[in-house]
Write a protein that holds these residues in place. Structure first.
Motif, short mmCIF file in Angstrom:
data_model
loop_
_atom_site.label_atom_id
_atom_site.label_comp_id
_atom_site.label_asym_id
_atom_site.label_seq_id
_atom_site.Cartn_x
_atom_site.Cartn_y
_atom_site.Cartn_z
N PHE A 44 26.11 16.23 17.77
CA PHE A 44 26.68 15.27 18.72
C PHE A 44 25.87 15.35 20.01
O PHE A 44 25.46 16.42 20.44
N ALA A 45 25.65 14.20 20.63
CA ALA A 45 24.94 14.17 21.91
C ALA A 45 25.62 13.20 22.85
O ALA A 45 26.03 12.11 22.44
N THR A 46 25.76 13.60 24.08
CA THR A 46 26.31 12.72 25.09
C THR A 46 25.71 13.07 26.43
O THR A 46 25.40 14.24 26.70
N GLN A 47 25.52 12.07 27.26
CA GLN A 47 25.19 12.34 28.64
C GLN A 47 26.47 12.68 29.38
O GLN A 47 27.53 12.09 29.14
N VAL A 48 26.39 13.64 30.27
CA VAL A 48 27.53 14.06 31.07
C VAL A 48 27.16 13.92 32.54
O VAL A 48 25.99 14.01 32.92
N ILE A 49 28.16 13.68 33.36
CA ILE A 49 27.94 13.54 34.79
C ILE A 49 28.15 14.90 35.44
O ILE A 49 29.24 15.48 35.38
N SER A 108 35.82 22.81 28.38
CA SER A 108 35.13 23.08 27.12
C SER A 108 35.95 22.60 25.93
O SER A 108 35.39 22.09 24.95
N VAL A 109 37.26 22.75 26.02
CA VAL A 109 38.12 22.29 24.93
C VAL A 109 38.08 20.78 24.83
O VAL A 109 37.96 20.20 23.74
N LEU A 110 38.13 20.10 25.97
CA LEU A 110 38.10 18.63 25.96
C LEU A 110 36.76 18.11 25.46
O LEU A 110 36.70 17.13 24.70
N LEU A 111 35.66 18.75 25.86
CA LEU A 111 34.34 18.32 25.39
C LEU A 111 34.21 18.52 23.88
O LEU A 111 33.69 17.65 23.18
N ALA A 112 34.71 19.64 23.39
CA ALA A 112 34.67 19.88 21.94
C ALA A 112 35.51 18.83 21.21
O ALA A 112 35.12 18.34 20.14
N ALA A 113 36.65 18.48 21.78
CA ALA A 113 37.50 17.46 21.16
C ALA A 113 36.76 16.13 21.06
O ALA A 113 36.84 15.42 20.04
N TYR A 114 36.04 15.78 22.10
CA TYR A 114 35.25 14.54 22.10
C TYR A 114 34.18 14.59 21.01
O TYR A 114 34.01 13.64 20.23
N ALA A 115 33.45 15.70 20.94
CA ALA A 115 32.37 15.82 19.97
C ALA A 115 32.89 15.71 18.54
O ALA A 115 32.34 14.96 17.71
N VAL A 116 33.94 16.45 18.23
CA VAL A 116 34.48 16.45 16.87
C VAL A 116 35.05 15.08 16.52
O VAL A 116 34.82 14.55 15.43
N ALA A 117 35.78 14.47 17.44
CA ALA A 117 36.39 13.16 17.18
C ALA A 117 35.32 12.09 17.02
O ALA A 117 35.42 11.21 16.15
#
Length: 446
Positions: free
Chosen positions: A274-279, A254-263
């Motif tokens: 923010f939107a991303t497809q995840v596997i 969850s921390v890594l995903l939040a980092a991706y979204a904010v960055a």
């Protein structure tokens, strides 16, 4: 080179369509033009001989119906169209024969180099899906002794977790253990899961209609290699995300995903969700943990991080990831029909946390990493490699690698949509977010 004929027989024979995860993989294979195979070269140090590896191949072929499958293309264009995934058939046979290759290194020749060269040749040659079994195996001998085993498996029949199942069962060789669900049984079960697809599509439609059509700028040639792969490593990010997760009572993902979204939003200048497809592996679902088949499907994360504190962003990422995972098991044809109905939405941004072994091997820390631990590791951040790619079928994909002691990201990017300099800034911003989230003042509000 010698070929040893290996006879096999097993259950699960028949003809049917592709399972949902297989359809997703087949579409990607057609798009990129490769078998997306898995495998490698393993040294042999325990004295096993050629006959032992023939027996192992016989066991694998007999126990796992997926390895006894080949594709049937009713029409030739089914083999080359990304829109024909639901029309491709597979046949599982009850018995047959496979071949174990035996390669002898010449006197004075390095057997490791022989094995590596063979694997490279295999990787460069797609599987013949209609006439070849989806597994290739060979041994390399030197002075009469087997020194290496080389294995390659098509991604169409297995993913990383499925490989783990095969390796485990091969080691156990328990004759009383029932084999995993065969692929055609999985296909039948999925065809009966219409309610699951309906629920997933309602989630996807609501999410898609909430998004802006474009996630990245329009394509622009910046005079640099278009498709690039970047491998980036941060020893500081690991204690940072572990510290933030421990204090917030959540998981590091969850921390890594939040980092991706904010960055991502910071670098692209967006304030929209923010939107991303995840596997999503889907192996958490009942009865699917040990299935030998690709089970991963795309989930959709929608995450509003505008104006949030790091702690709030992490909590929203946790909930968004759970929603994405819950709704990532569906008939791919229904999703494609939904995308056509909703209209153009840019979904070519991906995130794949592929830490399996690392997470499973983790034990509880006696102490939570300190801010000093994070600070001490910051100078060790490095760009491991950066190389052009022949082709990339998306715009951005960030993979969290299954590597211990660091956070390592392997990123594929289309620089016509995100300049390489912006990507570098995004990676630095992800690390900065993790460090900020691990700071006492950032988490004290939770």
């Amino acid at each position: 080179m010698q070929r040893i004929t290996v006879f096999f027989e097993g259950d699960g024979a028949g003809v049917g369509g592709l399972a949902w995860g297989q359809q997703q993989v087949w579409r990607a294979m057609v798009e990129v033009g490769t078998s997306m195979s898995m495998g490698g070269v393993v040294p042999v140090t325990d004295g096993r001989v050629v006959a032992d590896f023939a027996d192992e191949l016989r066991f694998l072929m007999s126990r796992f119906a997926a390895l006894r499958s080949r594709l049937i293309f009713t029409e030739p264009w089914h083999a080359t169209s990304v829109d024909a995934c639901h029309l491709v058939q597979q046949e599982v046979v009850a018995h047959g024969e496979a071949a174990l290759e035996v390669h002898d290194a010449a006197p004075g020749e390095d057997p490791a180099a022989v094995a590596a060269a063979l694997y490279a040749q295999w990787r460069a040659r797609n599987f013949d899906y209609e006439h070849e079994w989806p597994i290739r195996e060979a041994v390399v001998r030197h002075d009469g002794a087997v020194t290496h085993v080389v294995v390659q498996i098509s991604h169409l029949v297995a993913d990383g977790s499925a490989l783990g199942t095969m390796i485990r069962d091969l080691a156990a060789r328990d004759p009383q253990a029932p084999p995993p669900m065969p692929p055609l049984a999985l296909v039948a079960a999925q065809r009966a899961s219409t309610r699951q697809t309906d629920i997933a599509m309602r989630y996807w439609e609501t999410a898609l209609r909430s998004l802006a059509p474009r996630r990245l700028p329009e394509a622009a040639d910046r005079g640099e290699p278009r498709w690039r792969q970047v491998v980036w490593r941060s020893p500081a990010m690991l204690p940072a995300v572990e510290r933030a997760a421990a204090v917030l009572g959540t998981d590091t993902g969850s921390v890594l995903l939040a980092a991706y979204a904010v960055a991502f939003n910071a670098v692209t200048g967006q304030t929209a969700p923010f939107a991303t497809q995840v596997i999503v592996s889907n192996r958490f679902r009942p009865g699917l943990a040990d299935v030998v088949s690709p089970l991963a499907q795309n989930g959709l994360v929608v995450l509003d991080v505008d104006g949030t504190t790091p702690a709030e962003a992490v909590d929203r990422a946790r909930r968004a990831a759970m929603n994405a995972s819950k709704h990532a098991y569906y008939d791919p044809a229904a999703r494609l029909a939904l995308l056509d109905r909703v209209g153009p939405v840019d979904l070519a941004v991906f995130y794949n946390d592929r830490r399996v072994g690392v997470i499973e091997a983790q034990t509880a820390r006696d102490t939570v990493p300190t801010a000093a631990d994070v600070e001490a590791a910051l100078p060790l951040t490095e760009l491991v490699s950066e190389r052009p790619m022949a082709y990339f079928n998306e715009k951005l994909m960030i993979n969290v690698d299954d590597v211990v002691d660091v956070v390592q990201l392997t990123v594929e990017v289309d620089t016509h949509h995100l300049a390489i300099g912006d990507l570098h800034r995004m990676l630095a911003a992800m690390e900065a977010f993790a460090v900020s989230a691990s700071a006492d003042q950032a988490v004290a509000s939770m």
